[in-house]
Design a protein around this motif. Structure first.
Motif, PDB file in Angstrom:
ATOM      1  N   GLY A   1      36.235  55.918  34.432  1.00 51.91           N
ATOM      2  CA  GLY A   1      37.010  54.721  34.088  1.00 51.91           C
ATOM      3  C   GLY A   1      36.629  53.443  34.806  1.00 51.91           C
ATOM      4  N   CYS A   2      35.343  53.196  34.958  1.00 50.54           N
ATOM      5  CA  CYS A   2      34.907  51.991  35.694  1.00 50.54           C
ATOM      6  C   CYS A   2      35.473  50.719  35.042  1.00 50.54           C
ATOM      7  CB  CYS A   2      33.385  51.915  35.711  1.00 50.54           C
ATOM      8  SG  CYS A   2      32.602  53.433  36.293  1.00 50.54           S
ATOM      9  N   SER A   3      35.858  49.771  35.887  1.00 51.38           N
ATOM     10  CA  SER A   3      36.484  48.552  35.360  1.00 51.38           C
ATOM     11  C   SER A   3      35.525  47.774  34.463  1.00 51.38           C
ATOM     12  CB  SER A   3      36.945  47.654  36.516  1.00 51.38           C
ATOM     13  OG  SER A   3      35.830  47.317  37.330  1.00 51.38           O
ATOM     14  N   TYR A   4      34.241  47.859  34.751  1.00 52.30           N
ATOM     15  CA  TYR A   4      33.266  47.065  33.987  1.00 52.30           C
ATOM     16  C   TYR A   4      32.705  47.808  32.789  1.00 52.30           C
ATOM     17  CZ  TYR A   4      29.910  49.761  36.775  1.00 52.30           C
ATOM     18  OH  TYR A   4      29.210  50.770  37.373  1.00 52.30           O
ATOM     19  N   CYS A   5      33.206  49.009  32.498  1.00 48.75           N
ATOM     20  CA  CYS A   5      32.633  49.829  31.424  1.00 48.75           C
ATOM     21  C   CYS A   5      32.993  49.253  30.057  1.00 48.75           C
ATOM     22  CB  CYS A   5      33.142  51.257  31.535  1.00 48.75           C
ATOM     23  SG  CYS A   5      32.502  52.307  30.221  1.00 48.75           S
ATOM     24  N   TYR A   6      31.977  48.850  29.315  1.00 42.56           N
ATOM     25  CA  TYR A   6      32.263  48.238  28.013  1.00 42.56           C
ATOM     26  C   TYR A   6      32.591  49.269  26.944  1.00 42.56           C
ATOM     27  CZ  TYR A   6      27.236  49.046  27.307  1.00 42.56           C
ATOM     28  OH  TYR A   6      25.988  49.613  27.228  1.00 42.56           O
TER      29      TYR A   6
ATOM     30  N   ILE B   1      34.356  47.956  47.867  1.00 40.60           N
ATOM     31  CA  ILE B   1      34.089  47.411  46.532  1.00 40.60           C
ATOM     32  C   ILE B   1      34.193  48.527  45.489  1.00 40.60           C
ATOM     33  CG2 ILE B   1      32.332  46.333  45.066  1.00 40.60           C
ATOM     34  CD1 ILE B   1      33.594  44.408  47.072  1.00 40.60           C
ATOM     35  N   ARG B   2      33.643  49.690  45.815  1.00 37.48           N
ATOM     36  CA  ARG B   2      33.798  50.821  44.890  1.00 37.48           C
ATOM     37  C   ARG B   2      35.284  51.098  44.645  1.00 37.48           C
ATOM     38  NH1 ARG B   2      35.423  55.915  44.906  1.00 37.48           N
ATOM     39  NH2 ARG B   2      35.764  55.952  47.145  1.00 37.48           N
ATOM     40  N   CYS B   3      36.070  51.106  45.723  1.00 36.15           N
ATOM     41  CA  CYS B   3      37.508  51.402  45.582  1.00 36.15           C
ATOM     42  C   CYS B   3      38.209  50.336  44.743  1.00 36.15           C
ATOM     43  CB  CYS B   3      38.174  51.503  46.949  1.00 36.15           C
ATOM     44  SG  CYS B   3      37.671  52.974  47.841  1.00 36.15           S
ATOM     45  N   ALA B   4      37.751  49.093  44.857  1.00 38.63           N
ATOM     46  CA  ALA B   4      38.404  48.011  44.114  1.00 38.63           C
ATOM     47  C   ALA B   4      38.026  48.024  42.636  1.00 38.63           C
ATOM     48  CB  ALA B   4      38.024  46.669  44.736  1.00 38.63           C
ATOM     49  N   LEU B   5      36.771  48.336  42.326  1.00 39.58           N
ATOM     50  CA  LEU B   5      36.293  48.150  40.952  1.00 39.58           C
ATOM     51  C   LEU B   5      36.044  49.461  40.198  1.00 39.58           C
ATOM     52  CD1 LEU B   5      33.827  45.180  41.551  1.00 39.58           C
ATOM     53  CD2 LEU B   5      36.176  45.081  40.698  1.00 39.58           C
ATOM     54  N   THR B   6      35.784  50.524  40.927  1.00 37.91           N
ATOM     55  CA  THR B   6      35.546  51.821  40.269  1.00 37.91           C
ATOM     56  C   THR B   6      36.216  52.926  41.101  1.00 37.91           C
ATOM     57  OG1 THR B   6      33.435  52.173  41.413  1.00 37.91           O
ATOM     58  CG2 THR B   6      33.320  51.045  39.301  1.00 37.91           C
TER      59      THR B   6
ATOM     60  N   ARG C   1      30.616  40.815  27.000  1.00 40.17           N
ATOM     61  CA  ARG C   1      31.503  41.979  27.183  1.00 40.17           C
ATOM     62  C   ARG C   1      32.129  41.965  28.583  1.00 40.17           C
ATOM     63  NH1 ARG C   1      27.282  46.315  24.655  1.00 40.17           N
ATOM     64  NH2 ARG C   1      28.214  46.589  22.607  1.00 40.17           N
ATOM     65  N   SER C   2      31.320  41.633  29.577  1.00 37.95           N
ATOM     66  CA  SER C   2      31.847  41.596  30.944  1.00 37.95           C
ATOM     67  C   SER C   2      32.898  40.501  31.078  1.00 37.95           C
ATOM     68  CB  SER C   2      30.703  41.351  31.928  1.00 37.95           C
ATOM     69  OG  SER C   2      29.734  42.371  31.808  1.00 37.95           O
ATOM     70  N   GLU C   3      32.654  39.405  30.374  1.00 36.26           N
ATOM     71  CA  GLU C   3      33.619  38.298  30.374  1.00 36.26           C
ATOM     72  C   GLU C   3      34.955  38.777  29.804  1.00 36.26           C
ATOM     73  OE1 GLU C   3      32.022  35.272  31.281  1.00 36.26           O
ATOM     74  OE2 GLU C   3      34.071  34.606  31.658  1.00 36.26           O
ATOM     75  N   ARG C   4      34.879  39.463  28.658  1.00 36.67           N
ATOM     76  CA  ARG C   4      36.112  39.951  28.013  1.00 36.67           C
ATOM     77  C   ARG C   4      36.840  40.969  28.888  1.00 36.67           C
ATOM     78  NH1 ARG C   4      33.116  39.305  23.072  1.00 36.67           N
ATOM     79  NH2 ARG C   4      32.368  41.441  23.095  1.00 36.67           N
ATOM     80  N   LEU C   5      36.071  41.699  29.696  1.00 31.97           N
ATOM     81  CA  LEU C   5      36.697  42.682  30.585  1.00 31.97           C
ATOM     82  C   LEU C   5      37.257  42.037  31.852  1.00 31.97           C
ATOM     83  CD1 LEU C   5      34.109  45.581  30.226  1.00 31.97           C
ATOM     84  CD2 LEU C   5      36.483  45.623  29.445  1.00 31.97           C
ATOM     85  N   GLY C   6      37.043  40.737  31.993  1.00 27.35           N
ATOM     86  CA  GLY C   6      37.628  40.014  33.132  1.00 27.35           C
ATOM     87  C   GLY C   6      36.927  40.279  34.454  1.00 27.35           C
ATOM     88  N   MET C   7      35.605  40.561  34.408  1.00 27.29           N
ATOM     89  CA  MET C   7      34.926  40.894  35.660  1.00 27.29           C
ATOM     90  C   MET C   7      34.822  39.687  36.595  1.00 27.29           C
ATOM     91  SD  MET C   7      34.832  43.962  35.197  1.00 27.29           S
ATOM     92  CE  MET C   7      34.387  44.173  36.921  1.00 27.29           C
ATOM     93  N   GLY C   8      34.679  38.497  36.016  1.00 25.95           N
ATOM     94  CA  GLY C   8      34.641  37.301  36.867  1.00 25.95           C
ATOM     95  C   GLY C   8      35.950  37.152  37.641  1.00 25.95           C
ATOM     96  N   GLU C   9      37.058  37.330  36.939  1.00 30.44           N
ATOM     97  CA  GLU C   9      38.367  37.223  37.595  1.00 30.44           C
ATOM     98  C   GLU C   9      38.550  38.322  38.641  1.00 30.44           C
ATOM     99  OE1 GLU C   9      37.768  37.019  34.418  1.00 30.44           O
ATOM    100  OE2 GLU C   9      38.997  35.501  33.430  1.00 30.44           O
TER     101      GLU C   9
ATOM    102  N   TRP D   1      29.520  36.278  43.432  1.00 32.06           N
ATOM    103  CA  TRP D   1      28.749  37.440  42.967  1.00 32.06           C
ATOM    104  C   TRP D   1      28.738  37.549  41.445  1.00 32.06           C
ATOM    105  CZ3 TRP D   1      25.585  40.823  45.531  1.00 32.06           C
ATOM    106  CH2 TRP D   1      25.572  40.723  46.922  1.00 32.06           C
ATOM    107  N   TYR D   2      29.525  36.747  40.793  1.00 38.51           N
ATOM    108  CA  TYR D   2      29.521  36.764  39.322  1.00 38.51           C
ATOM    109  C   TYR D   2      28.573  35.725  38.748  1.00 38.51           C
ATOM    110  CZ  TYR D   2      31.386  37.514  34.631  1.00 38.51           C
ATOM    111  OH  TYR D   2      31.526  37.838  33.300  1.00 38.51           O
ATOM    112  N   GLU D   3      28.023  34.895  39.609  1.00 39.88           N
ATOM    113  CA  GLU D   3      27.073  33.879  39.136  1.00 39.88           C
ATOM    114  C   GLU D   3      25.853  34.566  38.521  1.00 39.88           C
ATOM    115  OE1 GLU D   3      27.509  30.589  39.111  1.00 39.88           O
ATOM    116  OE2 GLU D   3      29.540  30.978  39.858  1.00 39.88           O
ATOM    117  N   PRO D   4      25.273  33.976  37.469  1.00 43.92           N
ATOM    118  CA  PRO D   4      24.155  34.634  36.772  1.00 43.92           C
ATOM    119  C   PRO D   4      22.972  35.006  37.665  1.00 43.92           C
ATOM    120  CG  PRO D   4      24.949  32.739  35.520  1.00 43.92           C
ATOM    121  CD  PRO D   4      25.685  32.720  36.827  1.00 43.92           C
ATOM    122  N   GLU D   5      22.758  34.228  38.734  1.00 43.33           N
ATOM    123  CA  GLU D   5      21.588  34.496  39.582  1.00 43.33           C
ATOM    124  C   GLU D   5      21.927  35.290  40.837  1.00 43.33           C
ATOM    125  OE1 GLU D   5      18.364  33.703  38.668  1.00 43.33           O
ATOM    126  OE2 GLU D   5      19.436  33.319  36.801  1.00 43.33           O
TER     127      GLU D   5
END
Ligand code: SF4
Length: 296
Positions: free
Chosen positions: A43-48, A166-171, A234-242, A252-256
């Motif tokens: 159930g990873c938060s970023y899983c599309y 970070i793993r605990c927060a996002l996955t 897809r990542s945007e819709r999943l709210g990964m930036g937020e 860390w969400y910046e493209p580069e």
């Protein structure tokens, strides 16, 4: 959160069905994908996949369920034989689940499929195994049989960061990072072709590249924008930036943001052992794989 799982694929109740699906999109370099399970307990938060029809129709929270497919593993042999009549069979396992689900520890379905593929008349030309679970270690013996039979093999273990906070927060349901690193080291030490998939790269420490270099000879890096198959939408819709902003890590969400990590990986591994995005997930070929024994 408890994870529901169902199984029962063999015997009189086994359903006719197909294991292999024609590959497309990001995995177009493959002939087929192979998903032993439907759903994913990690159930990873970023899983599309959580926004795909297979998950939406189910109507239950992504990460709360996983089902073993009910076809007989032996039928994979016929499918591969039929596919080989049309050309090389190159398989990516798995594109919409993790083949080493917690359920796999009792179901042994992925193991059964690997065992079928190790038989002389069912061998694919290439097999890419993608997981984030140290359970893959259990199958080192059958993976070695595939390798020894001449199947171009790569075992790729996702390690997106070296920060367990970070793993605990996002996955939070994904296996601990230390166990994944141990699995990579053990697989490499058994001469199996491996890579660490920093995919997508998450906030990490400056020691990340060195830690990876201690356990693996090849690495691939990806970002939210490059690797979600939609240029980041897809990542945007999943709210990964937020999600990263809430952790105080919006940069860390910046493209580069992946580039400094890429540079440190190149410094540790050498640029020829560091792959970027899709090139790190291409079908393995003997010339593309770094065989540990040869390189020592
Ligand atoms: S392990 Fe893979 S399939 Fe499972 S939730 Fe995470 S990204 Fe999705």
């Amino acid at each position: 959160m408890g994870v529901k799982g169902t199984a029962g694929r063999s015997g009189p109740s086994a359903k006719a069905g197909r294991w292999l699906t024609p590959a497309s999109g990001f995995l177009a370099g493959y002939s087929h994908t192979l998903n032993p399970y439907v759903g994913c307990a990690f159930g990873c938060s970023y899983c599309y996949v959580r926004r795909m029809p297979v998950a939406l129709f189910r109507g239950e929270e992504w990460g709360s369920w996983a089902d073993a497919k009910r076809h007989a593993p032996e039928s994979l042999k016929r499918e591969i034989a039929a596919a080989k009549r049309k050309g090389p069979v190159t398989i990516f396992m798995a594109s919409a689940t993790d083949p080493y689900q917690p359920l796999e520890s009792t179901e042994r379905l992925t193991r059964s499929l690997l065992a079928v593929m190790a038989e002389p008349d069912a061998r694919p030309d290439a097999l890419f195994v993608q997981t984030r679970s140290p359970l893959v270690m259990r199958d080192a013996d059958v993976l070695a049989r595939l390798r020894d039979a001449g199947v171009a093999l790569l075992v790729s273990v996702t390690v997106e960061t070296d920060r367990d906070d970070i793993r605990c927060a996002l996955t939070p349901s994904a296996p601990p990072l230390a166990a994944r690193l141990r699995a990579l080291r053990e697989l490499r030490d058994r001469g199996l072709p491996t890579q660490a998939a920093v995919s997508p790269v998450l906030p990490c420490t400056e020691a990340f590249a060195r830690r990876l270099r201690e356990v693996v000879d090849r690495v691939t890096i990806d970002s939210f924008a490059m690797g979600d198959g939609s240029g980041g939408k897809r990542s945007e819709r999943l709210g990964m930036g937020e999600a990263l902003a809430r952790l105080g890590l919006a940069a860390w969400y910046e493209p580069e943001a992946w580039r400094p990590v890429y540079d440190s990986l190149c410094a540790e591994f050498g640029a020829d052992r560091v792959f970027v995005s899709q090139e790190g997930f291409l079908p393995p070929a003997p010339s593309r794989i770094l065989h540990t024994e040869e390189n020592r």
